[in-house]
Design a protein around this motif. Structure first.
Motif, PDB file in Angstrom:
ATOM      1  N   VAL A 289       1.598   3.556   4.869  1.00  7.33           N
ATOM      2  CA  VAL A 289       3.037   3.784   4.307  1.00  7.33           C
ATOM      3  C   VAL A 289       4.029   3.037   5.163  1.00  7.33           C
ATOM      4  O   VAL A 289       3.858   3.007   6.299  1.00  7.33           O
ATOM      5  CB  VAL A 289       3.495   5.454   4.179  1.00  7.33           C
ATOM      6  CG1 VAL A 289       2.898   5.848   3.076  1.00  7.33           C
ATOM      7  CG2 VAL A 289       3.168   5.977   5.559  1.00  7.33           C
ATOM      8  N   THR A 290       5.168   2.313   4.413  1.00  4.68           N
ATOM      9  CA  THR A 290       5.898   1.819   4.890  1.00  4.68           C
ATOM     10  C   THR A 290       7.046   2.701   5.344  1.00  4.68           C
ATOM     11  O   THR A 290       7.068   3.888   4.991  1.00  4.68           O
ATOM     12  CB  THR A 290       6.693   0.784   3.868  1.00  4.68           C
ATOM     13  OG1 THR A 290       7.317   1.351   3.017  1.00  4.68           O
ATOM     14  CG2 THR A 290       5.457  -0.385   3.447  1.00  4.68           C
TER      15      THR A 290
ATOM     16  N   ASP B 142      10.160  -2.666   4.937  1.00  5.94           N
ATOM     17  CA  ASP B 142       8.702  -2.896   4.331  1.00  5.94           C
ATOM     18  C   ASP B 142       7.808  -2.915   5.511  1.00  5.94           C
ATOM     19  O   ASP B 142       6.644  -3.147   5.101  1.00  5.94           O
ATOM     20  CB  ASP B 142       8.941  -4.140   3.408  1.00  5.94           C
ATOM     21  CG  ASP B 142       9.736  -3.871   2.351  1.00  5.94           C
ATOM     22  OD1 ASP B 142       9.658  -2.772   1.844  1.00  5.94           O
ATOM     23  OD2 ASP B 142      10.627  -4.728   2.231  1.00  5.94           O
ATOM     24  N   VAL B 143       8.077  -2.428   6.806  1.00  5.53           N
ATOM     25  CA  VAL B 143       7.095  -2.448   7.804  1.00  5.53           C
ATOM     26  C   VAL B 143       6.154  -1.351   7.702  1.00  5.53           C
ATOM     27  O   VAL B 143       6.726  -0.196   7.462  1.00  5.53           O
ATOM     28  CB  VAL B 143       7.740  -2.594   9.301  1.00  5.53           C
ATOM     29  CG1 VAL B 143       6.660  -2.725  10.368  1.00  5.53           C
ATOM     30  CG2 VAL B 143       8.620  -4.038   9.165  1.00  5.53           C
ATOM     31  N   LEU B 144       4.923  -1.271   7.953  1.00  4.88           N
ATOM     32  CA  LEU B 144       4.109  -0.095   7.933  1.00  4.88           C
ATOM     33  C   LEU B 144       4.319   0.848   9.106  1.00  4.88           C
ATOM     34  O   LEU B 144       4.860   0.352  10.122  1.00  4.88           O
ATOM     35  CB  LEU B 144       2.617  -0.538   8.070  1.00  4.88           C
ATOM     36  CG  LEU B 144       1.963  -1.359   6.976  1.00  4.88           C
ATOM     37  CD1 LEU B 144       0.617  -1.671   7.075  1.00  4.88           C
ATOM     38  CD2 LEU B 144       2.043  -0.301   5.701  1.00  4.88           C
ATOM     39  N   PHE B 145       4.477   2.003   8.967  1.00  4.64           N
ATOM     40  CA  PHE B 145       4.842   3.157   9.812  1.00  4.64           C
ATOM     41  C   PHE B 145       3.869   2.861  11.156  1.00  4.64           C
ATOM     42  O   PHE B 145       4.613   2.894  12.325  1.00  4.64           O
ATOM     43  CB  PHE B 145       4.510   4.423   9.305  1.00  4.64           C
ATOM     44  CG  PHE B 145       5.122   5.603  10.126  1.00  4.64           C
ATOM     45  CD1 PHE B 145       6.205   5.976  10.219  1.00  4.64           C
ATOM     46  CD2 PHE B 145       4.043   6.242  11.045  1.00  4.64           C
ATOM     47  CE1 PHE B 145       6.876   6.946  11.120  1.00  4.64           C
ATOM     48  CE2 PHE B 145       4.668   7.135  12.018  1.00  4.64           C
ATOM     49  CZ  PHE B 145       5.873   7.545  11.860  1.00  4.64           C
TER      50      PHE B 145
END
Lengths: 260, 253
Positions: free
Chosen positions: B83-84, B125-128
């Motif tokens: 997830v982002t 929009d970076v992944l967690f």
């Protein structure tokens, strides 16, 4: 290509499509062992249905229900531990199923139930697989956000008003339904491949749960078609060929570099 | 006096019938901040889990003016889950129902605004799992902002967080307080607790509750932290230094 092969491919595309999508949650929620236990433990139900001439789906569903109850009971004993308790219950059920199937008076072939026979898909099997894909697919689409929130952070999801235990129970129910229907094509020993291999193949390459489900469904369907083709070409067992192609896809997904 | 937004009365909670936190009674009103102090295993996370309804009071009761937002320690979340930061913020909208439908345009706008507020607009929009520790904490805070809860429970939000993130998080806390929300923040920072309206000291039971000036004396801090504490005497005022472990699994179940 024969009509039998076409039907087999339709069966693996329909049932596999759903299992490949569901598999992402099975793996995310660490339910692979539960899935394996359930698929092996329903063997007596499958054999009894075959012996009685009842629909295999009925036997699979009943067997899964009994197996789930027995596993839950065996896993509760703290002196033994859940893993060991489950293993004993499951091997006991596989033993019982084999005993029934190998009795001299039983006409059914045990191999078919253990390793599946996608080439034997009936109209009823195809209808059940189509219903699974439609109803199960709709359920997964509707549950996408609660499942993601729960898998990511169960306590946080609880505070958002979701019920993590209810979400997990629904997931288990979907998994039992998927196994009961897909077990007829791939057999009690190999059905787990279609649940677990597709998510392993796609997991590292996706950035969203929705994408993971679609990609898993595509991998399962493609591997199913490739497995049936391969078995026709080389003359190997259809169910086992599908399982091997699925696991090869999982290996490739793990080894391939991730593109960002 | 307005009605309290969080209230616990003679609360005892635990796991599997075994209490790990006893006799907790406190209340806080809108716009008040409560610092929850205590050693590892002292019951801070257990208290939060009782307040969100995950654990049933064994005796006692809890009352909240609405569904609280909960920000767990980031190590309790799944770093490998795809997830982002925006997806995480959007999860907050689930509190408003319609869970079976995709998020609305308005929800997306709210989530983006929340990310902006915690300084993560560029990381939407970076992944967690690819965010830094402080950024992850801020993404979870954004989820709480989207949830728009009257009460926020934050489990050691500043532990292991870089100074820039800590400053941003503190600023958001000040805003939330000004908006009339109640904040319960668990911490190991005894000095930092002096900046709160109220302090709740836990060590398997409630050791003290009240304004910092009335609670943070040497005897209370020692009773709270026991052997985990080194007290440096400084012109009469006890300056406490706690030994900070990053193991919280003893409270896990």
């Amino acid at each position: 290509m024969s009509g039998i092969e076409l039907r087999a491919m339709l069966e693996v595309v329909l049932a596999g499509g759903f299992c490949g999508a569901l598999g992402f949650w099975v793996v995310s929620e660490r339910l692979a062992y539960a899935g394996e236990s359930l698929s092996h433990g329903l063997l007596p139900g499958l054999v009894l249905a075959a012996l009685a001439g009842a629909p295999l789906l009925l036997g699979a569903a009943g067997g899964a229900l009994v197996a789930a109850g027995l596993i839950a009971l065996a896993a509760r004993d703290a002196r033994v531990g859940p893993d060991t308790g489950t293993a004993v219950a499951v091997t006991g059920l596989v033993g019982l199923g084999s005993l029934l199937a190998l009795a001299p008076e039983s006409p059914q072939r045990l191999q078919e139930l253990l390793f599946g026979d996608p080439l034997g898909a009936t109209d009823g099997d195809l209808a059940a697989a189509a219903a699974l894909l439609l109803a199960g697919g709709a359920a997964l689409a509707a549950l996408l956000r609660p499942l993601a929130a729960t898998s990511f952070d169960p306590s946080g999801a609880g505070a958002l008003g979701l019920s993590p235990s209810l979400v997990r129970l629904t997931l288990l129910g979907l998994m039992a339904a998927a196994i009961a229907i897909a077990v007829q094509g791939l057999g009690a020993l190999l059905v787990l491949a279609v649940l677990v291999a597709p998510p392993v193949a796609v997991r590292r390459h996706v950035r969203a749960p929705g994408t993971a489900m679609l990609a898993g469904a595509a991998v399962a369907a493609a591997a199913g078609v490739a497995g049936i083709q391969l078995s026709a070409l080389v003359g190997t067992a259809a169910g086992a060929s599908v399982a091997l192609v699925l696991c090869a896809a999982a290996g490739a997904g793990v080894l391939l570099p991730v593109r960002r | 006096m307005t009605a309290p937004s969080v209230l616990a009365e003679d609360l005892t909670v635990g796991y599997g019938g075994r209490p790990v936190l006893r006799a907790v009674s406190f209340e806080a009103g809108p716009g008040q901040t409560v610092c929850v102090l205590g050693p590892n295993g002292g019951g801070k996370t257990t208290l939060f889990r009782a307040l969100i309804g995950e654990l049933e009071p064994m005796p006692g009761r809890v009352e909240l003016s609405g569904r609280p937002a909960y920000v767990a320690q980031t190590e309790r979340t799944r770093l490998d889950f795809p997830v982002t930061a925006l997806d995480v913020a959007l999860m907050g909208a689930l509190a408003h129902g319609r869970w079976w439908l995709p998020p609305r345009r308005a929800d997306r706008a709210t989530a983006r605004a929340a990310l902006e507020r915690v300084g993560l607009a560029a990381e939407a929009d970076v992944l967690f799992g690819e965010l830094s520790g402080g950024q992850r904490q801020r993404a979870l805070l954004a989820r709480a902002l989207v949830q728009d809860a009257p009460v926020l429970l934050l489990d050691e939000p500043l532990a292991g967080v870089d100074p820039a993130s800590a400053q941003l998080i503190d600023a958001v806390f000040a805003d939330l307080r000004a908006e009339g929300r109640t904040l319960l923040i668990s911490s190991h920072d005894v000095d930092g607790a002096r900046g709160f309206d109220l302090v709740l000291c836990l060590n398997g039971r409630q050791v003290a509750f009240g304004p910092p000036a009335a609670t943070l004396d040497r005897a209370t801090i020692e009773a709270t932290y026991g052997r985990e504490l080194i007290v440096l005497d400084q012109e009469g005022a006890a300056r406490a230094v706690t030994i900070h472990h990053h193991e919280h699994h003893d409270e896990d179940r």
